[in-house]
Structure formats: C-alpha cells, structure tokens
Design a protein around this motif. Structure first.
Motif, PDB file in Angstrom:
ATOM      1  N   GLN A   9      36.603   3.224  -5.597  1.00 34.07           N
ATOM      2  CA  GLN A   9      35.992   3.173  -4.266  1.00 34.07           C
ATOM      3  C   GLN A   9      35.454   1.781  -3.960  1.00 34.07           C
ATOM      4  N   PHE A  57      38.363  -0.540  -3.175  1.00 33.30           N
ATOM      5  CA  PHE A  57      38.907  -0.315  -1.827  1.00 33.30           C
ATOM      6  C   PHE A  57      37.946  -0.824  -0.756  1.00 33.30           C
ATOM      7  N   LYS A  58      36.665  -0.677  -1.028  1.00 31.58           N
ATOM      8  CA  LYS A  58      35.680  -1.185  -0.058  1.00 31.58           C
ATOM      9  C   LYS A  58      35.829  -2.694   0.103  1.00 31.58           C
ATOM     10  N   THR A  78      39.086  -3.787   1.727  1.00 28.69           N
ATOM     11  CA  THR A  78      39.047  -3.616   3.184  1.00 28.69           C
ATOM     12  C   THR A  78      38.320  -4.799   3.827  1.00 28.69           C
ATOM     13  N   TYR A  94      43.697   8.102  -0.586  1.00 30.35           N
ATOM     14  CA  TYR A  94      43.735   6.637  -0.451  1.00 30.35           C
ATOM     15  C   TYR A  94      44.972   6.086   0.262  1.00 30.35           C
ATOM     16  N   ASN A 101      44.317   4.649   3.571  1.00 25.86           N
ATOM     17  CA  ASN A 101      43.375   3.533   3.664  1.00 25.86           C
ATOM     18  C   ASN A 101      44.147   2.265   4.033  1.00 25.86           C
ATOM     19  N   SER A 102      43.601   1.470   4.932  1.00 21.72           N
ATOM     20  CA  SER A 102      44.340   0.289   5.400  1.00 21.72           C
ATOM     21  C   SER A 102      44.576  -0.707   4.277  1.00 21.72           C
TER      22      SER A 102
END
Ligand code: NAG
Ligand code: NAG
Ligand code: NAG
Ligand code: NAG
Length: 609
Positions: A236, A239-240, A243, A271, A274-275
């Motif tokens: 997480q 991914f944060k 981004t 996921y 997720n961009s």
C-alpha cells in the motif's frame, strides 16, 4: 530463493515502526514559512518572489544572494541569515522538499520534482522532472515537503527548469533517445525486481524516487503472502508513493509462498485498477517466481491448464484480463516451452548466473536464447534478467555461491545483442541473495543472519552504470558502444570484488563455505563508461599495494577484470594519459583478508568518482 522465510521471520520485529509511521502520516502537516533555503525553479510560484538567480523565496521573506556553490537563503529580515540556515537546514516553505547537492549544500524543490546537481555549476542543485533525462548527478533527498504535487501546477518541468545545469563538455547527449521513446508504456521496459518485506513508509518513498531517477519503468513486486499486515502495508505504501511520483508497479507472485492463484486474485484485482499499476499491451502485467513445476496444476490436468483456468480465466471473467509473463525457473526451458505453456503471454528467464557445475564460465546466454527463439516463434514476449551475483549464506540449506565473476560486465552487452522485449534487473533489494543493486534497508532483514554478510556492503554503486545501460537498451542500441557517462563527466564507473580470498580459511563459520565456492575467483572487476571520442584514458588496479594491471579504455562501455586480488585494500584509478592526471578513482573501504570467522563472499561495490 526462498525469501518468504526471512520476511516472515523479520515481520514481528519491526511492526511497531509501522504503527508510528502511520500515525505520523495520519496528521496533516501544516504549511509553515520560516527562514530557510530557497526553491529552485525557473518560474517562481505565485506566492514567492524571484531572487533573480533561479531561486524563489516566500513573498513574505527576503532573498539573501547566492554564495559560492550555494543557492539563495530566504531570511526573515534584510540582514544575512545564511549562517543560521546552514546550521539548521530547512526549506523556507515546509511544502518544499529539502535536497543536498553539490559539496553537501542544500536546496529545495517542489515535491513533484527531483533534485540534481552538476559539479561544474557552482550551484547547490536544481530541480528536474526526472534525473534519468538530465545530464547531472542525482542529489540526496533530505526531507520531503508537505506539498501536494499531484495538483501543483506552479512549476512546469521544461528543459529551462534545468537551466543551471552546465551541459557536459564531452558526453554526447545527442545519443540519448528522445524522451518519447524512453517513456512509452510498452516499448522496451526495464524493471527492478523488488522484494516485499517490512519496509517503512519513508523507505518505500526513497526506493521509488531512487529507481525512478535511474530511468526504470516499474518495480516487479515479489509478493509471497497477501495476508500478513507487513506485506499489505508495504504494498500500500509503495502504491501510495508511486501514485504521487508517477512511478509504476506490478506483481510478481512468489510461488514459494502461494499454492493456488485463488490466494491472490482478489488482492491483484484491488490493485489492477490503480493508476500506478503497470500495463503492457493494454493489459496489467503479472509475473511470478516459479509456478512451472508439475505441482502447480491447481486441480487441473496440466500446469498450463491450471494457470489458464484458475488464474487467467478468473481475471478475464472479473473484467481484468492480464498480460502474464512468469519466471518458471523451476522447469528446464526447451524450444518447446510455449507448446507446453500456450496460455502464457511470455516468459522471464530468472537464471542469470551460471550453476556451480558449469565451472568458471562467462554468464551463459543458453537459456536466454532458447526462450527468445521460442518466444519469437510463438509470438510471445521474452523478459531477460540481469544480475551481478548470487550468494546466499543464511542457514545450512541456504548457503550457496553462483558466480558473479564475468557476469554483469558481460550481461549488458548480451542484452543489447539479443534484444529481449523486456529487461528485469535482479534485484533492487534482495539482500539475502546478495544481488541487491538498490537500497538494502535494515528492517526487512532484522533478526536474520543476512545483516552479517550485507551490512557495510552497499551495492548502490552499481547504479553508476545502470542509467547508461537503460538508455542504450531503450534506444534500440545493439552494442555497448554508446553507453556514455550519464553524470555529465568524461568518465564514470564502478568496481567490485570479494573481501575474502577464494581459498581463505573461514572454518570458524559453522555454516562453512557456500556450495559452489570453487567457482569464485580472485578478481577485481570494473565497469567504466568513457565519453565519446576520448581515447587517452586508461585504468590501473592495485590490491594491497600490489599493481595488478593497467589497460587502455575506449569510448562507451568498458567491462574488464584483473586477477591477483590479494590481502589489503583495492584501489582503482582512471588516468588521462595525455596529462597524467587521475580522472576518477575509488578505494575499497573494506580490506581483503585471507581468513575470517564468516565465509562472506558478498561483493564490495565501489563507485569510481
Ligand atoms: C493507488 O493505491 C494507493 C495505495 O492504496 C492509494 O494511495 C492511491 O490513491 C491509489 N491510486 C489510485 C489512482 O487509485
Ligand atoms: C501477436 O500477439 C499480439 C498480442 O500479444 C497480437 O495482437 C497479434 O495479433 C499476434 N500476432 C500474430 C501474428 O499472431
Ligand atoms: C596507464 O597510465 C599510467 C599513467 O600514465 C601509466 O603508468 C601506464 O603505463 C598506462 N598503462 C597503459 C596500459 O597504457
Ligand atoms: C590513484 O588516484 C588517487 C586519487 O587521485 C591518488 O591519490 C593516488 O595517488 C593514485 N594512485 C596511483 C598509484 O597513481
């Protein structure tokens, strides 16, 4: 490779740190203006004033003129506050990030940009969109500002934003491909294999920034569990930050930790939208470590059908078909590979080191060529691995050496010659197997035997030559001839060697010598990039005050080794023979020994600066 074991082992040790980090991030930091370093930007944001030299101060403060190798300080009054700012370095606006550049001097950037510096510029540094396209040295991130880069429009990363970077005098930036060719989502991606372990939020951010600065496209996240909170939290956090910084990630499911894809399809589905999830040919890319052995049928008639029915069809039915390029290193590759596994979109060759029974050979391309030909015949994708060494010394069942001699310095040329569709650098952070080329943080290996052979063995100096390789591969180069320095200098490089002689006495170590140690050789290996047209440089190598050899260098990439490594300190110099002056040099901080309580055959990796 069984990374799962040590990660589980380490998990409980550091979980407390995670809680603290989460609490810290939960509080929204207030934006504060104070005396501090200026922002480097060619266009000053609206609430700042221009200091007239590329620096910007909050409009309520006063610009103090730039000093030698330093940027403007922003002071509360018209009197000079530079000394105070030097003593307590901070950014004048807490929404900016603090970077350390030329000669250890600080400067500030908006959080969506990265700091770089140039040795010839007399400015601490400047801010660019990506260090991979700048002919400059990456600066060191000291603290991240509270700014919200996703919405920041005040600084447009154009070429003029790096106007303070003096163009390199000898490197041909014209050989760099246009950025459109380097950043395409599909064309010639380069990934770093990334071990998911307990990694703090701050370190996740640093990893993403550092990898992005090298010009890689994504991390392949090696995931062996999606039920442990340390794994979930690290994914997480990555991914944060991905981004926020515009980096990409995809999963490489480690089948030493999973027995059925139904254990991870829901996690993957959460996921793929997720961009920051990496897409190839319009589909989310998925890889594995293992999964080809006969045990992986998942209740179907064959391994291929197992993956098709229990994974690929499931993802398709959920509306998210994937692009599946596993690394089935648990089966022998043959020309029949894609007849046996027709449902795959491609394959990765994990096997980037010779086996001990192959003897003292140059890293072979046999498996790469078999995969490549099979992929070409079947219209599939081939991903090639690149790795410096595999040395594991954790316990009696994980104690082996797969030769790093005659490997990385040949591998770049092998990749450029073979032209695979994708490249995966092995690895960013697998300390357990000693093939880390990125940051090896203490928290995922705490409580294991790994720090004993990796602490003080920083491998980030490999990164001296990685951006040049990545650029060459992305540009379609088929040789290493155009791998020029990427730091604005006329030469750039790295050398590596064991710190224990191959025949050393380490009998006090209860694990004993790793298997395959007979393929270790007493070499010093160097990889040196030389600017175009420069024919007058040579390299000289000393070990324990013994001169081991000297060789002239050519423009582009030079990979070489000398034998005769002996007890003492290793020194490597690159000399301009036309002037006699040393251009770049390095000294190994850890001297070589011929006996030790630990059979440590990790490489010491030293930058030539
Ligand atoms: C991607 O996932 C991260 C971590 O959960 C999250 O912070 C970020 O907002 C997500 N981005 C998008 C666009 O969904
Ligand atoms: C090759 O595979 C791609 C997708 O991976 C597909 O779009 C293309 O049509 C295929 N070409 C042939 C000749 O089968
Ligand atoms: C390399 O340069 C050094 C210093 O000029 C010189 O002593 C040495 O002989 C040179 N070696 C070669 C192979 O040219
Ligand atoms: C190697 O380079 C270093 C740094 O310039 C220098 O101090 C040293 O004398 C050089 N060694 C030799 C043997 O030339």
């Amino acid at each position: 490779m069984n990374p799962f074991l040590y990660k589980l082992f380490a998990a409980s040790v550091v979980s407390a740190a995670f809680v603290n980090n989460r609490d810290r991030l939960g509080t929204v930091e207030k934006r504060a203006i104070s005396q501090g370093w200026s922002l480097q930007s060619s266009v000053c944001p609206s609430d700042t004033v221009s200091c007239g030299n590329g620096g910007c101060c909050p409009s309520t403060l006063y610009c103090n003129p730039a000093a030698t190798d330093q940027v403007s300080a922003c002071c509360l009054t018209a009197s000079d506050c530079r000394g105070e700012v030097e003593n307590a370095p901070t950014c004048a606006d807490s929404s900016w990030s603090l970077w350390q550049g030329l000669n250890g001097n600080d400067f500030c950037c908006e959080t969506n940009l990265v700091g770089v510096y140039n040795a010839d510029s007399q400015v601490a540094g400047s801010c660019v969109a990506s260090t991979s396209t700048a002919s400059a040295t990456p600066a060191r991130l000291m603290s991240t500002g509270s700014g919200s880069p996703a919405t920041s429009t005040t600084t447009v990363p154009t070429s003029s934003s790096s106007s303070q970077i003096v163009p390199p005098s000898t490197t041909a930036t014209s050989t760099s491909p246009p950025s459109s060719e380097t950043s395409g989502p599909t064309g010639r991606p380069v990934f770093f294999h990334y071990m998911i372990g307990t990694i703090t939020d701050e370190h996740c951010e640093q990893d993403i920034r550092d990898a992005q600065a090298l010009g890689v496209d994504a991390f392949a996240l090696n995931l062996a569990t999606d039920t442990e909170s340390w794994a979930i939290d690290t994914v997480q956090s990555l991914f944060k930050w991905a981004t926020i910084y515009g980096f990409k990630l995809f999963f490489s499911f480690d089948m030493t930790g999973f027995s059925n894809p139904n254990q991870f399809t829901d996690f993957l589905l959460s996921y793929v939208t997720n961009s920051s999830y990496y897409y190839y040919n319009g589909l989310p890319l998925v890889s594995t470590f293992n999964g080809g052995a006969s045990s992986f049928t998942f209740g179907q008639d064959s391994v291929n059908d197992g993956w098709k029915v229990e994974f690929l069809d499931v993802m398709e039915a959920a509306g998210h078909p994937v692009y599946f390029v596993p690394a089935f290193q648990d089966v022998t590759v043959t020309s029949d590979f894609f007849n046996e596994f027709p449902s795959l979109n491609g394959a990765m060759n994990w096997n980037s080191w010779p086996f001990a029974d192959q003897g003292d050979i140059i890293v072979p391309t046999t498996d790469d060529i078999t995969y490549l030909n099979a992929a070409r015949a079947a219209n599939k994708t081939f991903m090639m691995g690149v790795s410096p060494l595999q040395f594991k010394h954790m316990d009696s069942s994980d104690n082996w050496y797969r030769r790093g001699e005659e490997n990385l310095e040949y591998r770049f040329g092998q990749v450029l010659q073979l032209q695979p569709d994708m490249v995966e650098l092995q690895t960013w952070n697998d300390a357990g197997e000693s093939h880390y080329m990125g940051n090896s943080w203490p928290e995922p290996i705490a409580g294991t035997n790994i720090p004993a052979y990796t602490e003080n063995y920083d491998h980030t100096a490999y990164q001296q030559v990685l951006p040049a390789f990545i650029k060459a591969y992305k540009s379609g180069a088929t040789t290493t001839d155009t791998m020029y320095p990427t730091n604005g200098k006329s030469a750039q490089g790295v050398f590596w060697h064991h710190t224990l002689l191959a025949a050393a006495d380490c009998s006090a170590d209860s694990l004993g010598d790793p298997s395959g140690i007979d393929t270790a050789q007493d070499f010093v290996t160097a990889a040196v990039l030389v600017g175009p047209g420069i024919e007058s440089y040579n390299i000289s190598i000393w070990s324990g005050n013994t001169f081991l050899g000297s060789q002239s260098l050519s423009p582009g990439f030079n990979g070489l080794h000398v034998s005769g490594l002996t007890v003492g300190t290793v020194v490597v110099n690159v000399t301009d023979t036309s002037t006699g002056s040393v251009v770049i040099s390095g000294t190994g901080p850890i001297p070589v020994t011929d006996s030790s309580d630990l059979c440590n055959y990790n490489f010491q990796v030293v930058a030539l600066t």
